[in-house]
Write a protein that holds these residues in place. Structure first.
Motif, PDB file in Angstrom:
ATOM      1  N   ALA A  28       2.025 -98.658  27.605  1.00  0.00           N
ATOM      2  CA  ALA A  28       2.156 -97.649  28.484  1.00  0.00           C
ATOM      3  C   ALA A  28       3.591 -97.810  29.317  1.00  0.00           C
ATOM      4  N   LEU A  29       3.501 -98.970  29.926  1.00  0.00           N
ATOM      5  CA  LEU A  29       4.696 -99.289  30.855  1.00  0.00           C
ATOM      6  C   LEU A  29       6.227 -99.322  30.085  1.00  0.00           C
ATOM      7  N   ALA A  30       6.051 -99.713  28.749  1.00  0.00           N
ATOM      8  CA  ALA A  30       7.261 -99.540  27.935  1.00  0.00           C
ATOM      9  C   ALA A  30       7.545 -97.929  27.820  1.00  0.00           C
ATOM     10  N   SER A  31       6.465 -97.042  27.338  1.00  0.00           N
ATOM     11  CA  SER A  31       6.746 -95.755  27.336  1.00  0.00           C
ATOM     12  C   SER A  31       7.424 -95.218  28.651  1.00  0.00           C
ATOM     13  N   SER A  32       6.817 -95.707  29.820  1.00  0.00           N
ATOM     14  CA  SER A  32       7.712 -95.297  30.859  1.00  0.00           C
ATOM     15  C   SER A  32       8.827 -95.704  31.068  1.00  0.00           C
ATOM     16  N   GLY A  33       9.108 -96.928  30.751  1.00  0.00           N
ATOM     17  CA  GLY A  33      10.483 -97.587  30.862  1.00  0.00           C
ATOM     18  C   GLY A  33      11.415 -96.686  30.112  1.00  0.00           C
ATOM     19  N   PHE A  34      10.839 -96.309  28.923  1.00  0.00           N
ATOM     20  CA  PHE A  34      11.878 -95.575  27.899  1.00  0.00           C
ATOM     21  C   PHE A  34      12.209 -94.266  28.620  1.00  0.00           C
ATOM     22  N   ALA A  35      11.338 -93.571  29.280  1.00  0.00           N
ATOM     23  CA  ALA A  35      11.601 -92.212  29.986  1.00  0.00           C
ATOM     24  C   ALA A  35      12.475 -92.437  31.153  1.00  0.00           C
ATOM     25  N   ALA A  36      12.365 -93.420  31.848  1.00  0.00           N
ATOM     26  CA  ALA A  36      13.078 -93.911  32.953  1.00  0.00           C
ATOM     27  C   ALA A  36      14.551 -94.013  32.723  1.00  0.00           C
ATOM     28  N   ILE A  37      14.915 -94.219  31.446  1.00  0.00           N
ATOM     29  CA  ILE A  37      16.420 -94.620  31.230  1.00  0.00           C
ATOM     30  C   ILE A  37      16.628 -93.185  30.134  1.00  0.00           C
ATOM     31  N   HIS A  38      15.805 -92.208  30.294  1.00  0.00           N
ATOM     32  CA  HIS A  38      16.103 -90.829  29.535  1.00  0.00           C
ATOM     33  C   HIS A  38      16.218 -91.060  28.122  1.00  0.00           C
ATOM     34  N   VAL A  39      15.191 -91.729  27.600  1.00  0.00           N
ATOM     35  CA  VAL A  39      14.964 -92.148  26.000  1.00  0.00           C
ATOM     36  C   VAL A  39      13.666 -91.431  25.732  1.00  0.00           C
ATOM     37  N   SER A  40      13.350 -90.806  25.137  1.00  0.00           N
ATOM     38  CA  SER A  40      12.147 -90.052  24.508  1.00  0.00           C
ATOM     39  C   SER A  40      11.208 -91.185  24.045  1.00  0.00           C
ATOM     40  N   PRO A  41       9.899 -91.236  24.850  1.00  0.00           N
ATOM     41  CA  PRO A  41       8.873 -91.891  24.237  1.00  0.00           C
ATOM     42  C   PRO A  41       8.397 -91.983  22.683  1.00  0.00           C
ATOM     43  N   ILE A  42       9.153 -91.019  22.170  1.00  0.00           N
ATOM     44  CA  ILE A  42       8.789 -90.855  20.717  1.00  0.00           C
ATOM     45  C   ILE A  42       9.651 -92.005  20.060  1.00  0.00           C
ATOM     46  N   ARG A  43      10.698 -92.314  20.590  1.00  0.00           N
ATOM     47  CA  ARG A  43      11.722 -93.404  19.982  1.00  0.00           C
ATOM     48  C   ARG A  43      10.692 -94.666  20.103  1.00  0.00           C
ATOM     49  N   LEU A  44       9.930 -94.942  21.223  1.00  0.00           N
ATOM     50  CA  LEU A  44       8.969 -95.840  21.156  1.00  0.00           C
ATOM     51  C   LEU A  44       7.935 -96.008  20.138  1.00  0.00           C
ATOM     52  N   VAL A  45       7.516 -94.817  19.730  1.00  0.00           N
ATOM     53  CA  VAL A  45       6.644 -94.931  18.725  1.00  0.00           C
ATOM     54  C   VAL A  45       7.375 -95.307  17.243  1.00  0.00           C
ATOM     55  N   THR A  46       8.705 -95.015  17.175  1.00  0.00           N
ATOM     56  CA  THR A  46       9.015 -95.416  15.935  1.00  0.00           C
ATOM     57  C   THR A  46       9.313 -96.976  15.949  1.00  0.00           C
ATOM     58  N   VAL A  47       9.664 -97.635  16.941  1.00  0.00           N
ATOM     59  CA  VAL A  47       9.705 -99.175  17.214  1.00  0.00           C
ATOM     60  C   VAL A  47       8.364 -99.884  17.224  1.00  0.00           C
ATOM     61  N   ILE A  48       7.444 -99.291  17.517  1.00  0.00           N
ATOM     62  CA  ILE A  48       5.915 -99.679  17.588  1.00  0.00           C
ATOM     63  C   ILE A  48       5.553 -99.590  16.040  1.00  0.00           C
ATOM     64  N   ALA A  49       6.040 -98.555  15.231  1.00  0.00           N
ATOM     65  CA  ALA A  49       5.481 -98.481  13.720  1.00  0.00           C
ATOM     66  C   ALA A  49       6.000 -99.591  12.973  1.00  0.00           C
ATOM     67  N   PHE A  50       7.142-100.129  13.282  1.00  0.00           N
ATOM     68  CA  PHE A  50       7.474-101.347  12.424  1.00  0.00           C
ATOM     69  C   PHE A  50       6.694-102.617  12.969  1.00  0.00           C
ATOM     70  N   ALA A  69       8.645 -90.436  33.727  1.00  0.00           N
ATOM     71  CA  ALA A  69       8.509 -91.983  33.592  1.00  0.00           C
ATOM     72  C   ALA A  69       7.296 -92.257  34.389  1.00  0.00           C
ATOM     73  N   ALA A  70       6.707 -91.576  35.285  1.00  0.00           N
ATOM     74  CA  ALA A  70       5.251 -91.877  36.041  1.00  0.00           C
ATOM     75  C   ALA A  70       4.264 -91.514  35.241  1.00  0.00           C
ATOM     76  N   ALA A  71       4.221 -90.312  34.216  1.00  0.00           N
ATOM     77  CA  ALA A  71       3.125 -89.965  33.580  1.00  0.00           C
ATOM     78  C   ALA A  71       2.162 -90.908  33.001  1.00  0.00           C
ATOM     79  N   PRO A  72       3.179 -91.774  31.956  1.00  0.00           N
ATOM     80  CA  PRO A  72       2.399 -92.738  31.248  1.00  0.00           C
ATOM     81  C   PRO A  72       1.651 -93.880  32.017  1.00  0.00           C
ATOM     82  N   ILE A  73       2.068 -94.123  33.341  1.00  0.00           N
ATOM     83  CA  ILE A  73       1.611 -95.089  34.161  1.00  0.00           C
ATOM     84  C   ILE A  73       0.125 -94.656  34.330  1.00  0.00           C
ATOM     85  N   GLY A  74      -0.340 -93.306  34.221  1.00  0.00           N
ATOM     86  CA  GLY A  74      -1.688 -93.001  34.242  1.00  0.00           C
ATOM     87  C   GLY A  74      -2.657 -93.637  33.316  1.00  0.00           C
TER      88      GLY A  74
END
Length: 271
Positions: free
Chosen positions: A148-170, A244-249
Protein backbone atom coordinates in the motif's frame (compact mmCIF):
# COMPACT_ATOMS: atom_id res chain seq x y z
CA UNK A 1 13.43 -32.93 7.46
CA UNK A 2 16.91 -31.64 8.34
CA UNK A 3 17.40 -28.36 10.19
CA UNK A 4 18.89 -26.70 7.11
CA UNK A 5 16.05 -27.88 4.91
CA UNK A 6 13.53 -26.87 7.58
CA UNK A 7 14.88 -23.32 7.69
CA UNK A 8 14.76 -23.05 3.91
CA UNK A 9 11.17 -24.27 3.93
CA UNK A 10 10.10 -21.87 6.69
CA UNK A 11 11.62 -18.96 4.77
CA UNK A 12 9.95 -20.17 1.57
CA UNK A 13 6.54 -20.35 3.24
CA UNK A 14 7.03 -16.90 4.80
CA UNK A 15 7.94 -15.50 1.37
CA UNK A 16 4.75 -17.01 -0.06
CA UNK A 17 2.63 -15.36 2.65
CA UNK A 18 4.40 -12.08 1.99
CA UNK A 19 3.93 -12.28 -1.77
CA UNK A 20 0.21 -12.94 -1.28
CA UNK A 21 -0.14 -9.84 0.90
CA UNK A 22 1.96 -7.72 -1.44
CA UNK A 23 0.06 -8.73 -4.57
CA UNK A 24 -3.34 -8.23 -3.01
CA UNK A 25 -2.37 -4.78 -1.72
CA UNK A 26 -1.09 -3.74 -5.13
CA UNK A 27 -4.35 -4.77 -6.79
CA UNK A 28 -6.80 -3.21 -4.33
CA UNK A 29 -4.93 0.10 -4.06
CA UNK A 30 -4.84 0.35 -7.85
CA UNK A 31 -8.63 0.02 -8.07
CA UNK A 32 -9.33 3.77 -8.64
CA UNK A 33 -6.88 3.82 -11.56
CA UNK A 34 -8.24 0.55 -12.97
CA UNK A 35 -11.81 1.81 -12.56
CA UNK A 36 -11.01 4.96 -14.52
CA UNK A 37 -9.01 3.20 -17.22
CA UNK A 38 -11.65 0.63 -18.19
CA UNK A 39 -14.71 2.80 -17.44
CA UNK A 40 -16.00 0.69 -14.57
CA UNK A 41 -19.02 2.05 -12.67
CA UNK A 42 -19.52 1.78 -8.91
CA UNK A 43 -22.01 -1.04 -9.49
CA UNK A 44 -19.45 -2.67 -11.75
CA UNK A 45 -16.83 -2.52 -8.98
CA UNK A 46 -19.24 -4.27 -6.62
CA UNK A 47 -19.93 -6.94 -9.23
CA UNK A 48 -16.22 -7.47 -9.81
CA UNK A 49 -15.63 -7.84 -6.07
CA UNK A 50 -18.35 -10.47 -5.84
CA UNK A 51 -16.88 -12.35 -8.82
CA UNK A 52 -13.41 -12.25 -7.21
CA UNK A 53 -14.78 -13.63 -3.94
CA UNK A 54 -16.71 -16.43 -5.66
CA UNK A 55 -13.70 -17.32 -7.79
CA UNK A 56 -11.50 -17.26 -4.67
CA UNK A 57 -13.81 -19.84 -3.10
CA UNK A 58 -13.51 -21.97 -6.24
CA UNK A 59 -9.76 -21.48 -6.16
CA UNK A 60 -9.65 -22.84 -2.62
CA UNK A 61 -11.51 -25.95 -3.80
CA UNK A 62 -9.02 -26.36 -6.66
CA UNK A 63 -6.15 -26.03 -4.19
CA UNK A 64 -7.65 -28.73 -1.99
CA UNK A 65 -8.12 -31.07 -4.95
CA UNK A 66 -4.63 -30.39 -6.23
CA UNK A 67 -3.09 -30.88 -2.80
CA UNK A 68 -4.78 -34.27 -2.42
CA UNK A 69 -3.68 -35.42 -5.85
CA UNK A 70 -0.16 -33.92 -5.74
CA UNK A 71 0.79 -31.66 -2.81
CA UNK A 72 0.14 -28.16 -1.49
CA UNK A 73 3.42 -26.93 -2.96
CA UNK A 74 2.02 -27.55 -6.43
CA UNK A 75 -1.16 -25.64 -5.55
CA UNK A 76 0.80 -22.67 -4.17
CA UNK A 77 3.03 -22.43 -7.24
CA UNK A 78 0.08 -22.82 -9.62
CA UNK A 79 -1.86 -20.15 -7.71
CA UNK A 80 0.97 -17.65 -7.99
CA UNK A 81 1.33 -18.44 -11.70
CA UNK A 82 -2.37 -17.69 -12.17
CA UNK A 83 -1.97 -14.44 -10.22
CA UNK A 84 0.94 -13.48 -12.47
CA UNK A 85 -1.21 -13.92 -15.57
CA UNK A 86 -4.12 -12.03 -14.02
CA UNK A 87 -2.02 -9.09 -12.84
CA UNK A 88 -0.22 -8.84 -16.17
CA UNK A 89 -3.56 -8.68 -18.02
CA UNK A 90 -4.90 -6.13 -15.53
CA UNK A 91 -1.89 -3.89 -15.91
CA UNK A 92 -1.91 -3.92 -19.72
CA UNK A 93 -5.57 -3.95 -20.75
CA UNK A 94 -7.75 -0.91 -21.45
CA UNK A 95 -10.88 -2.93 -22.15
CA UNK A 96 -13.59 -3.95 -19.71
CA UNK A 97 -14.12 -7.56 -20.92
CA UNK A 98 -10.44 -8.47 -20.55
CA UNK A 99 -10.36 -6.72 -17.17
CA UNK A 100 -13.28 -8.86 -16.01
CA UNK A 101 -11.44 -11.95 -17.22
CA UNK A 102 -8.34 -10.91 -15.28
CA UNK A 103 -10.46 -10.35 -12.15
CA UNK A 104 -11.78 -13.89 -12.50
CA UNK A 105 -8.27 -15.27 -12.83
CA UNK A 106 -7.02 -13.18 -9.92
CA UNK A 107 -9.79 -14.49 -7.68
CA UNK A 108 -8.90 -18.07 -8.59
CA UNK A 109 -5.22 -17.42 -7.94
CA UNK A 110 -5.84 -15.71 -4.60
CA UNK A 111 -8.11 -18.54 -3.45
CA UNK A 112 -5.62 -21.20 -4.49
CA UNK A 113 -2.77 -19.55 -2.66
CA UNK A 114 -4.88 -18.69 0.40
CA UNK A 115 -5.81 -22.33 0.91
CA UNK A 116 -2.55 -23.96 -0.11
CA UNK A 117 -0.19 -21.61 1.71
CA UNK A 118 -2.09 -22.26 4.94
CA UNK A 119 -1.62 -25.98 4.34
CA UNK A 120 2.07 -25.22 4.03
CA UNK A 121 2.04 -23.20 7.24
CA UNK A 122 0.30 -25.98 9.18
CA UNK A 123 2.68 -28.61 7.76
CA UNK A 124 5.80 -26.65 8.71
CA UNK A 125 4.51 -25.73 12.16
CA UNK A 126 3.51 -29.34 12.93
CA UNK A 127 7.15 -30.45 12.60
CA UNK A 128 8.53 -28.07 15.20
CA UNK A 129 7.85 -26.64 18.62
CA UNK A 130 7.61 -23.00 17.54
CA UNK A 131 4.27 -21.33 16.78
CA UNK A 132 4.66 -20.13 13.20
CA UNK A 133 1.20 -19.44 11.79
CA UNK A 134 0.81 -16.12 13.62
CA UNK A 135 4.22 -15.05 12.38
CA UNK A 136 3.36 -16.04 8.83
CA UNK A 137 0.22 -13.89 9.02
CA UNK A 138 2.35 -11.06 10.38
CA UNK A 139 4.50 -11.34 7.24
CA UNK A 140 1.34 -11.20 5.13
CA UNK A 141 0.19 -8.05 6.92
CA UNK A 142 3.57 -6.33 6.81
CA UNK A 143 3.89 -7.06 3.10
CA UNK A 144 0.38 -5.70 2.51
CA UNK A 145 1.27 -2.48 4.31
CA UNK A 146 4.46 -2.25 2.26
CA UNK A 147 2.46 -2.76 -0.94
CA UNK A 148 0.00 0.00 0.00
CA UNK A 149 2.82 2.40 0.83
CA UNK A 150 4.55 1.51 -2.44
CA UNK A 151 1.33 2.31 -4.31
CA UNK A 152 1.21 5.64 -2.47
CA UNK A 153 4.81 6.29 -3.41
CA UNK A 154 4.14 5.60 -7.08
CA UNK A 155 1.23 8.04 -7.02
CA UNK A 156 3.37 10.66 -5.24
CA UNK A 157 5.82 10.71 -8.15
CA UNK A 158 2.92 10.77 -10.63
CA UNK A 159 3.28 7.17 -11.75
CA UNK A 160 0.08 5.15 -12.02
CA UNK A 161 -0.33 2.47 -9.32
CA UNK A 162 -1.14 0.13 -12.20
CA UNK A 163 2.58 0.16 -12.97
CA UNK A 164 3.16 -1.29 -9.51
CA UNK A 165 0.79 -4.13 -10.41
CA UNK A 166 3.07 -4.93 -13.35
CA UNK A 167 6.12 -5.02 -11.09
CA UNK A 168 4.44 -7.20 -8.47
CA UNK A 169 3.18 -9.57 -11.17
CA UNK A 170 6.79 -10.60 -11.80
CA UNK A 171 7.35 -10.97 -8.07
CA UNK A 172 4.50 -13.50 -8.06
CA UNK A 173 6.10 -15.33 -10.97
CA UNK A 174 9.44 -15.45 -9.14
CA UNK A 175 7.75 -16.86 -6.03
CA UNK A 176 5.93 -19.46 -8.15
CA UNK A 177 9.26 -20.65 -9.57
CA UNK A 178 11.30 -20.48 -6.35
CA UNK A 179 8.49 -22.07 -4.35
CA UNK A 180 8.91 -25.30 -6.28
CA UNK A 181 12.35 -25.67 -4.66
CA UNK A 182 11.67 -24.10 -1.25
CA UNK A 183 8.20 -25.15 -0.14
CA UNK A 184 7.23 -28.24 1.84
CA UNK A 185 6.29 -31.32 -0.19
CA UNK A 186 4.62 -33.48 2.44
CA UNK A 187 1.35 -33.08 4.34
CA UNK A 188 1.59 -32.65 8.13
CA UNK A 189 2.01 -35.88 10.02
CA UNK A 190 3.21 -38.17 7.21
CA UNK A 191 3.15 -38.92 3.53
CA UNK A 192 0.33 -38.30 1.11
CA UNK A 193 -0.59 -41.98 1.08
CA UNK A 194 -0.74 -42.10 4.86
CA UNK A 195 -2.93 -39.02 4.90
CA UNK A 196 -5.28 -40.46 2.29
CA UNK A 197 -5.54 -43.75 4.18
CA UNK A 198 -6.35 -41.89 7.37
CA UNK A 199 -9.06 -39.88 5.59
CA UNK A 200 -10.69 -43.02 4.20
CA UNK A 201 -10.83 -44.66 7.62
CA UNK A 202 -12.13 -41.59 9.45
CA UNK A 203 -15.71 -40.93 10.50
CA UNK A 204 -18.24 -39.13 8.32
CA UNK A 205 -17.55 -35.40 8.23
CA UNK A 206 -20.05 -33.02 9.89
CA UNK A 207 -21.23 -31.42 6.66
CA UNK A 208 -23.71 -29.03 8.30
CA UNK A 209 -21.08 -27.60 10.62
CA UNK A 210 -18.58 -27.34 7.77
CA UNK A 211 -21.17 -25.55 5.61
CA UNK A 212 -22.05 -23.13 8.45
CA UNK A 213 -18.43 -22.27 9.20
CA UNK A 214 -17.59 -22.06 5.51
CA UNK A 215 -20.50 -19.69 4.90
CA UNK A 216 -19.35 -17.48 7.76
CA UNK A 217 -15.82 -17.40 6.39
CA UNK A 218 -17.17 -16.51 2.94
CA UNK A 219 -19.12 -13.56 4.40
CA UNK A 220 -16.03 -12.38 6.28
CA UNK A 221 -14.00 -12.70 3.08
CA UNK A 222 -16.52 -10.58 1.16
CA UNK A 223 -16.54 -7.93 3.89
CA UNK A 224 -12.74 -7.84 3.99
CA UNK A 225 -12.52 -7.61 0.20
CA UNK A 226 -15.10 -4.80 0.18
CA UNK A 227 -13.26 -2.76 2.79
CA UNK A 228 -9.91 -3.41 1.12
CA UNK A 229 -11.07 -2.44 -2.35
CA UNK A 230 -13.50 0.36 -1.55
CA UNK A 231 -11.26 2.14 0.97
CA UNK A 232 -8.98 3.53 -1.74
CA UNK A 233 -11.91 4.41 -4.01
CA UNK A 234 -13.82 6.11 -1.18
CA UNK A 235 -10.81 8.14 -0.09
CA UNK A 236 -10.00 9.28 -3.63
CA UNK A 237 -13.52 9.85 -4.97
CA UNK A 238 -15.61 10.40 -1.84
CA UNK A 239 -13.26 12.36 0.40
CA UNK A 240 -11.28 13.75 -2.55
CA UNK A 241 -7.89 12.95 -1.06
CA UNK A 242 -4.80 13.01 -3.24
CA UNK A 243 -3.85 9.92 -5.22
CA UNK A 244 -0.86 9.47 -2.95
CA UNK A 245 -2.93 9.58 0.24
CA UNK A 246 -5.71 7.19 -0.83
CA UNK A 247 -3.71 3.92 -0.59
CA UNK A 248 -2.67 4.75 2.96
CA UNK A 249 -6.22 3.91 4.05
CA UNK A 250 -5.61 0.25 3.26
CA UNK A 251 -2.27 0.34 5.08
CA UNK A 252 -4.02 1.79 8.12
CA UNK A 253 -6.71 -0.90 7.91
CA UNK A 254 -4.09 -3.63 7.93
CA UNK A 255 -2.13 -1.95 10.71
CA UNK A 256 -5.17 -1.60 12.95
CA UNK A 257 -6.97 -4.87 12.30
CA UNK A 258 -4.16 -7.04 10.97
CA UNK A 259 -2.31 -9.91 12.51
CA UNK A 260 0.90 -8.49 14.10
CA UNK A 261 -0.87 -7.46 17.31
CA UNK A 262 -2.76 -10.76 17.50
CA UNK A 263 0.46 -12.71 17.05
CA UNK A 264 2.19 -10.76 19.83
CA UNK A 265 -0.73 -11.26 22.23
CA UNK A 266 -0.87 -14.96 21.34
CA UNK A 267 2.82 -15.43 22.15
CA UNK A 268 2.45 -13.51 25.39
CA UNK A 269 -0.56 -15.57 26.47
CA UNK A 270 1.29 -18.82 25.74
CA UNK A 271 4.44 -17.65 27.47
Amino acid sequence: MTNARSKVTVVGVAVAYGAQGLGYAAMVTAMPAIKERVGLSDAGVSAVLLVVCICAALGSVLAERGSVRWDSRTAVCAGFAVQFAAMLITSTTHYLPSNLASATLFGLGVGMVDAAVNMQGVAVQSRGETLLLGRFYSVFTAAGILGALASSGFAAIHVSPIRLVTVIAFVQLAVAISGWFRLDTQPPGGTASTSASTCRSSAVLPHRAIFAIGSLIFVVYVLDASVSSWSTIYLSEGLLTTAAAAPIGYAAYLGRLGYPARDRRCRESLG
